[in-house]
Design a protein around this motif. Sequence first.
Motif: not given
Length: 785
Positions: A237-241, A300-304, A705-708
């Motif tokens: 659960r997170g900002f994009g994660a 760690d959700d920064t990468w996502a 394709d990461t993150p988009n």
Amino acid sequence: MVLLTPLYLLLSTALALGTRAAGESSSCTSDNPINIKAPHENLWKPFSEQESLSVQEWLYDQKELNLTQFTKASMSDNSIWFIELITPNKTDALPYLDSSSTNKRASGSSPPKRYARAVLFNGGYSVPHVKELQIGPLPISSETKAVPFSYVYQNSTVPGVEGEGVFPFNSRTTYGIESAALNAFIVSFMTEIKDVTNDILGGAYTGSADDKLTYSWQGPNSFDGNWRRFWLFFLGRGFGAQYLSPTGFFVYVDASGSDASQWYIRRVVYNHQVYQSLDEFQDAWKSGSIKKGKKINLADDTWATRKRMGKQRPLDDRATPRSTSFNGSRIQADREEGYVEWMDWSFYTGFNRDTGLTLWDIRFKGERIIYEISLQDALAQYGGNDPIQSTTAYLDRHYGIGEETRQVLMGYDCPHGALTLNTSYYSDSTYSVNTDTVCIFEQDLGFPTSRHADTTNGWYGSTKGTALTVRTMATVYNYDYMLSYVFYLGGTIEILMGASGYLQATYWDGTQDDYGTRIHNTTMGSVHTHVINYKVDLDVGGTANSLQTIDLVQEDVNFPWFDEDDPPTKQLRLQKTWVKNETSFSVQGGNNNNGQRVLLIGNKDKKNAWGQERMYRIMPGYHTIHNAVKGSVRLLNSAKWGEDDVFVLQRKDTEPSSSTTWNQQLPIYPPVDFSKMTTPAENIEQEDLVVYLNLGMHHVPRAEDTPNTLFTDSRSSFFIAPFNYFDDEPSRDIRNAILLVQNANTGKYEVQESGSGDEDRACTPRADFTPAYIGQANTDLGGSQ
């Protein structure tokens, strides 16, 4: 005149010219479109809030329907889920559109009556069901009545339910009432096993704001409406994660019927271990027999996320180029009627919850070329070695492409100064308005429409390249679809889509390598196919149209003018065929290898000055594809339109679409069965024809394709282009063109015909506004019951 000029370059150039005193340059003319009055009312304009409310209240007054107001209803009640306009039958619309009066509103010419489509979720019956009604004529009067809305369906009912326009309750969308009940059910069993998930996953889902996990599910959730089952997958659960942090934990639940107390867990899967009940899963954990997988890093959700990362590129602190209109907008519009004119093009806009933006009565130089262009459905079928990817075959119309069409960000999704339109729909007793969801703009193409340089005879000529784009952005869960229609000066229309947003990722381990690409420590992108289906109802020289193919075939020739030592040669020859019956084509393979087939729609009886049939060509642009998987039960009969690139059919009022809301959950008995629209193949010679064509991509995910996913290499398009429709090239009337002719005495090239606005002009571009998301405005229409 539209020039693509960096703001800093424009200002510095103006200063360097030194022809104007400081402060003399005025602000550029407003980008606002020129207000005009549409020639007739928009027959396809969605219901206003008041119209929606009047239909809702009329339904509540029909006591035999036994309806409960939505905010008071449970799943076991009968409630109104949805109300929308039924677009008029073409056979009813054309007499009004083509009457002799040039201003039909002023003349009192009568448009077709308006009718509503109302969808009831009837959970209060012994056999719960979904019921569709046609209500009208509108506005509400003593003549208004409700009848089953079924004439547009090939399967107007399915086994297990009775009545026309009646479908299984298990085929419903996951509406507001059910979403709350489903979440409560998930919280109940996930709270029970929170110690287990905290241990093996590093987090839990209990309905708390502090939870580290969230969930989603796949589709379809039924095959024939006899049951309704969800494979739930749990994510970080997170900002994009939530899109890129799958845990590898899956729960299969049965949520059939209208009584949530009867829902239950069928299966639990974790790390390729299958447990037949929640108790069996817990017992395995308690006994230590469960084989634990690698935990994802929930911290760690920064990468996502879309947060900026990496070193700044050189000069990226400078503003990007932008378009500036020095003489004001060239777009004319009637916003109230959703009507637009530009460079001899004109069209009306419509909108609906299922598929979003539609375009109607598209004319060029006063002649209707296309009656309707509309998106029909968007398929996404996945492959993988887990319960989610192996069972996913989305039909996004079910989830609401229009419902998920939201505001564009000016300056990013669309250029500053674009004309914007709002959109609206009614669902769950709420009338929702989304601001600035449609953007319409003219833009310099960066290349000319046409040009030639003839230094032998001493002349240069070029026509400026501009086009009008009509665009929406729809975010359907993880994917963002950019849906554009581009109008060119030469009479061509491009249907263009692109995909961005997030992958529907899955948990990576070594068993998944044949189904995708590892993109992070425990994350993988799974192979899948996007097929976006469009309807194009062409009226080329009227409604009596035929299909012609021109095949480029090789022939061996030996002409009498060849020398004796000049052997027979090989060359291309045109093989022209008028196609008699409905058919389909692959444009990049199969029966069209190497793109050697030209597809044309036109009227045999209408010819240009040179005796050629006036035609329009269906021509692939960026890659066009169809679904490579055939026969899967998850799309058995519900998406037959996805099995080839182009279909040409006889148009019928009873076949307005290739799909519908309920096809997602009824692949065995889809209400709209496209195979029944194509079989048996009917005559298409001098008939009113409709083309269904597919855009999309086979998506093999990559680390990039990461993150988009990037729009730059995920676009797909078709062109609808004139082919002998005119006597010559139709953009010769464009004044934004230049002709230079060599002076016979000096040898210098001089301007003989200048482009509009080529004289020295300068103005200060208007300041851009900081992009802001306004959000959706929702009005609870309540109800009298």
